[in-house]
Design an enzyme around this catalytic site. Structure first.
Site, PDB file in Angstrom:
ATOM      1  N   LYS A   1       0.840  -1.205   0.000  1.00  0.00           N
ATOM      2  CA  LYS A   1       0.000   0.000   0.000  1.00  0.00           C
ATOM      3  C   LYS A   1       0.875   1.254   0.000  1.00  0.00           C
ATOM      4  O   LYS A   1       0.603   2.213  -0.729  1.00  0.00           O
ATOM      5  CB  LYS A   1      -0.941  -0.009   1.216  1.00  0.00           C
TER       6      LYS A   1
ATOM      7  N   GLN B   1      -4.558  -1.480   9.443  1.00  0.00           N
ATOM      8  CA  GLN B   1      -4.455  -2.799   8.814  1.00  0.00           C
ATOM      9  C   GLN B   1      -5.080  -3.858   9.736  1.00  0.00           C
ATOM     10  O   GLN B   1      -4.734  -3.955  10.911  1.00  0.00           O
ATOM     11  CB  GLN B   1      -2.970  -3.123   8.547  1.00  0.00           C
TER      12      GLN B   1
ATOM     13  N   ASP C   1     -11.249   2.954   3.538  1.00  0.00           N
ATOM     14  CA  ASP C   1     -11.728   1.571   3.481  1.00  0.00           C
ATOM     15  C   ASP C   1     -13.258   1.510   3.585  1.00  0.00           C
ATOM     16  O   ASP C   1     -13.845   0.446   3.411  1.00  0.00           O
ATOM     17  CB  ASP C   1     -11.143   0.763   4.650  1.00  0.00           C
TER      18      ASP C   1
END
Ligand SMILES: NC(=O)c1ccc[n+]([C@@H]2O[C@H](COP(=O)([O-])OP(=O)(O)OC[C@H]3O[C@@H](n4cnc5c(N)ncnc54)[C@H](OP(=O)(O)O)[C@@H]3O)[C@@H](O)[C@H]2O)c1
Length: 283
Positions: A52, A96, A119
């Site tokens: 990422k 994460q 997200d």
């Protein structure tokens, strides 16, 4: 059978993101930025975070990588997230998952400002999606929609079946297909006769996390099958779909690797950019 590879689409979208990031930088005097938080040393998570961060650099975003020890307590993590929420130069905050067992992911996600949630996992962003007004939508299902559109696979009026009902894939996938006017069914581990349901699908999206569980007998002839699953095996990566068994039967299948996977990070970049563009200046 068409193989729905995503490399070309992903490259084109990242080029577009890079251009928009450069325009953002010209007008705002800073780059779009993503903060990535990793708690603990899970090796798979370390790889995802590295990917990422590298993807951010590739499109000209600023990325800050916060690595915290496994035994980080709630207060410490909350204070980091609240500091990032208050920092007007941070556009996206990504924690994460999975987190170490002593931390609840629902609680930790609730600390992220919804306007900095690329997200789309906060309750507010999930709610906006489910009332049909998404700020941004979760990355993996958004990538599936982009992939279907890229291959000009129309969804309107089609029977779409999604296997899986997780917050991160299955449920938002169903909602996004519904927004494209598909007739949507969600199947899960308690579905009584899975094959009876999947064999009605014109579009079958499989996100069950079960290696090669879907074979030709589950699939209607001429259907489009999207494989979200990722499994590391002794012989390499595989998905939830037994791709070989669908040859000459399905119209199209997304491969693993090279299908849905690369789209997820691309959509993370796109969502971060959208958040940056939509909420400037941030107080
Ligand atoms: N490509 C990517 O970027 C990406 C991103 C995220 C996830 N993934 C992969 O996608 C897969 C799913 O991820 P997830 O996070 O959604 O997983 P998850 O949270 O474990 O959810 C799996 C879902 O599948 C259902 N299910 C499990 N076994 C089933 C069966 N035999 N028949 C019917 N339904 C079944 C479960 O039903 P219940 O609700 O009844 O338990 C659950 O709703 C995993 O392989 C994951 O690694 C890939």
């Amino acid at each position: 059978m068409m193989i729905l590879k995503s490399q070309e689409l992903s490259r084109a979208l990242r080029a577009q993101i890079k251009e928009r990031a450069a325009l953002f930088r010209q007008s705002k005097g800073r780059s779009p930025s993503l903060a990535v938080i990793l708690v603990g040393q899970d090796p798979a998570s370390q790889v995802y975070v590295r990917n990422k961060v590298a993807a951010c650099e590739e499109v000209g975003f600023k990325s800050a990588h916060h690595e915290l020890p496994e035994n980080t307590d709630k207060a410490e993590l909350r204070s980091l997230i609240e500091g990032l929420n208050a920092d007007p130069t941070v556009d996206g905050i990504l924690v994460q998952l999975p987190l170490p067992k002593h931390l609840s992911s629902d609680e930790v996600i609730s600390w992220i400002s919804p306007s900095k949630d690329p997200d789309a996992l906060t309750v507010e962003n999930q709610g906006l999606l489910f009332v049909g007004r998404p700020r941004v939508a979760p990355c993996t299902p958004s990538g599936v929609i982009e992939l279907l559109k890229h291959y000009k696979i129309s969804m309107a009026g089609k029977n779409a079946v999604v296997i899986g009902r997780s917050q991160i894939v299955g449920k938002p996938m169903a909602q996004l297909l519904l927004m494209e006017n598909a007739t949507v069914t969600i199947a899960h581990s308690k579905t009584a006769d899975l094959q009876a349901v999947t064999s009605q699908a014109d579009i079958l999206v499989v996100a069950a996390g079960r290696p090669k569980m879907i074979q030709s007998q589950h699939v209607k002839k001429g259907a489009v099958v999207i494989d979200v699953g990722i499994h590391r095996t002794a012989t390499g990566l595989c998905g939830d779909v037994d791709l070989e068994s669908l040859a000459g039967h399905a119209l199209a299948v997304s491969p693993v690797p090279g299908g849905v996977g690369p789209m997820t990070i691309t959509m993370l970049l796109m969502n971060t950019l959208k958040l940056a563009e939509s909420s400037f200046p941030r107080g």
